[in-house]
Enzyme design. Sequence first.
Site, PDB file in Angstrom:
ATOM      1  N   CYS A  72       0.771  -1.239   0.000  1.00  0.00           N
ATOM      2  CA  CYS A  72       0.000   0.000   0.000  1.00  0.00           C
ATOM      3  C   CYS A  72       0.805   1.295   0.000  1.00  0.00           C
ATOM      4  CB  CYS A  72      -0.929  -0.046   1.209  1.00  0.00           C
ATOM      5  SG  CYS A  72      -1.870   1.444   1.444  1.00  0.00           S
ATOM      6  N   HIS A 128      -2.772   6.917   4.476  1.00  0.00           N
ATOM      7  CA  HIS A 128      -1.711   5.937   4.686  1.00  0.00           C
ATOM      8  C   HIS A 128      -0.346   6.371   4.142  1.00  0.00           C
ATOM      9  CE1 HIS A 128      -0.749   1.367   5.141  1.00  0.00           C
ATOM     10  NE2 HIS A 128      -0.230   2.120   6.104  1.00  0.00           N
ATOM     11  N   ASP A 271      -4.121  -0.627  -5.664  1.00  0.00           N
ATOM     12  CA  ASP A 271      -2.851  -0.156  -5.108  1.00  0.00           C
ATOM     13  C   ASP A 271      -1.798  -1.249  -5.110  1.00  0.00           C
ATOM     14  OD1 ASP A 271      -4.072  -1.663  -3.105  1.00  0.00           O
ATOM     15  OD2 ASP A 271      -3.353  -0.394  -1.467  1.00  0.00           O
TER      16      ASP A 271
END
Length: 573
Positions: A72, A128, A271
């Site tokens: 990610c 993130h 992703d």
Amino acid sequence: MQSYMLKTVIGLVLHIGAVSSKRPNIVLIVADDLGWGDVGWTNPNMEDVTPTLTKLARNGVILSQYYVQQVCSPSRAALMTGMYPYHIARQKGTIKPLQPTGLTLNRTLLPEQLEKLGYTNHIVGKWHLGFCKWEYTPTWRGFHHFYGYYTGAEKYFEHERDNYFDFRKDMNINYEAKGSYSTDLFTSEAVKIIKNHNTSNPLFLYLPFQAVHAPLEAPKQDYVKNTKTGIPARDIYRAMLSRMDSGVKQIVQTLKTKGEWENTLLVFTTDNGGAVSQAGSNHPLRGTKGTLFEGGTHGVGFVGGGVLKRSGISSTQLMHITDWYPTLLSAAGNTLPVRGLDGVDQWEVITNGENSTRTEMVYNMKMLPPQGAIRIGPYKLMYANKFNKDGWYNIDTKKKILEKKQYLKYKILQKGVHRRSRFLKHKKLHSFKKKAHDKKIIKKTNKKVSLIHPKYAEEIFNIKSEDEDNEFDDDNEDMGEENDAGEYDQNLNDNPRQRMFDRRWPKLKKHLFNVVEDPEERTDLFDSNPEIVEKLRLRVRELLGSFVERDYPDPSKKGKPKNFRNVWSPGWC
């Protein structure tokens, strides 16, 4: 005098043309952990789950040779900067909540560039990319509005990670989100943004959904209406994906209703590869999320929208997630070159079918432990101390095996079981399957469906979610003696990483694949093609000359939510 007047008129015409040409809206949708075998345009069994996405893909340009990072944070960092993770210290795994770090502040991010072009920028969903200090957070990085969460994974309804809350509206804690499903929240916010957008400025809507990342939690109504596979974890996964597909449908319809679809560019991407540990599918590709095999990196993606005049196209041109940075800037009408990027401008490739200038791609490179992969033309070279979870995982074929295992385990626990006829055995198995699905594995409430034991899905292929997130790395792996003799000539101008690479190369495991002819990576060409191996090895060695050490600090207790009213918050690094 005439020459001066002519130049003035030409300049005025060019200026008016630049002002009057309307920049397109850009809607960039990122699905989380969506695998190659999870969508209708690569897997017919998923068409009923992803009807909207499948139709958009087939009516646009499908990116059949499109690649993302293995997990990610590296992918999102590459997307926002146009740089390979090993150039910005993000090559190692996901950013953990207590790590005092974030996406480098030394790069101008994509939304900051678009802001210069007059765009109004919104992010709705998962960030993130670090939050230990405000400077790392979205509204300090070019976004005018943020609605979502900072960390990498949390509960879909409660919006908690490790029992601590994480949901924001801009910089403020948003407790109103509690109790509502994240996919619905993000869809509703995106619809509201589109409806309220002032069309005098172009819109950049970055929509990184939480779905279909763990934990496996779906609205009950989606679980009920979706066709069952007989594998509880997969059924919940399909329901989660179905909900996201419905959300995309609402967003597209809102753009059309407002009359903005014809001036909108829609980009859809995953992703990283699917998380096999959570019932994702990369079939028939090899490997899982967290690996550099095709299953972890060969991403699903397409381009659509009214701006795009080509349709029904499957592009075979090589493309990487770093390419969106220069490509979207070109789509937005940027004429000033952005130098020093790893990404390649693919706008003419997408819109006019031209050949891409990208001929090579770095999957990733790390030194602790030594691991990487590179592709030049059709050839892919992989190297590592060891390769983990390198099989082919097709969850859709696991039904009968799982049912039999569960039944035998159940049968052993029963007392006084005697031999029965084949008919009675089949009847008992069918009865057990129903009970197992309804009572032993699935947990239902009025609103949601989840697994009674969240780790159940990991048992299907014996792959742990945590290991996928950590890329199956063991930082304590033996790195060997730094003074090992290398078999390659060394140059005094070499950097330490290049010298370490030379020393370690003879001891590493390696693969060579032709991923165009053999996308499933079943035929290893390493021993039969030494010249190609050496060409790619030398290129890896050359690229290590610009390698940036990883930014992966130890967790800090300063970031614990109990220091911030039990909310994951910035302000501690």
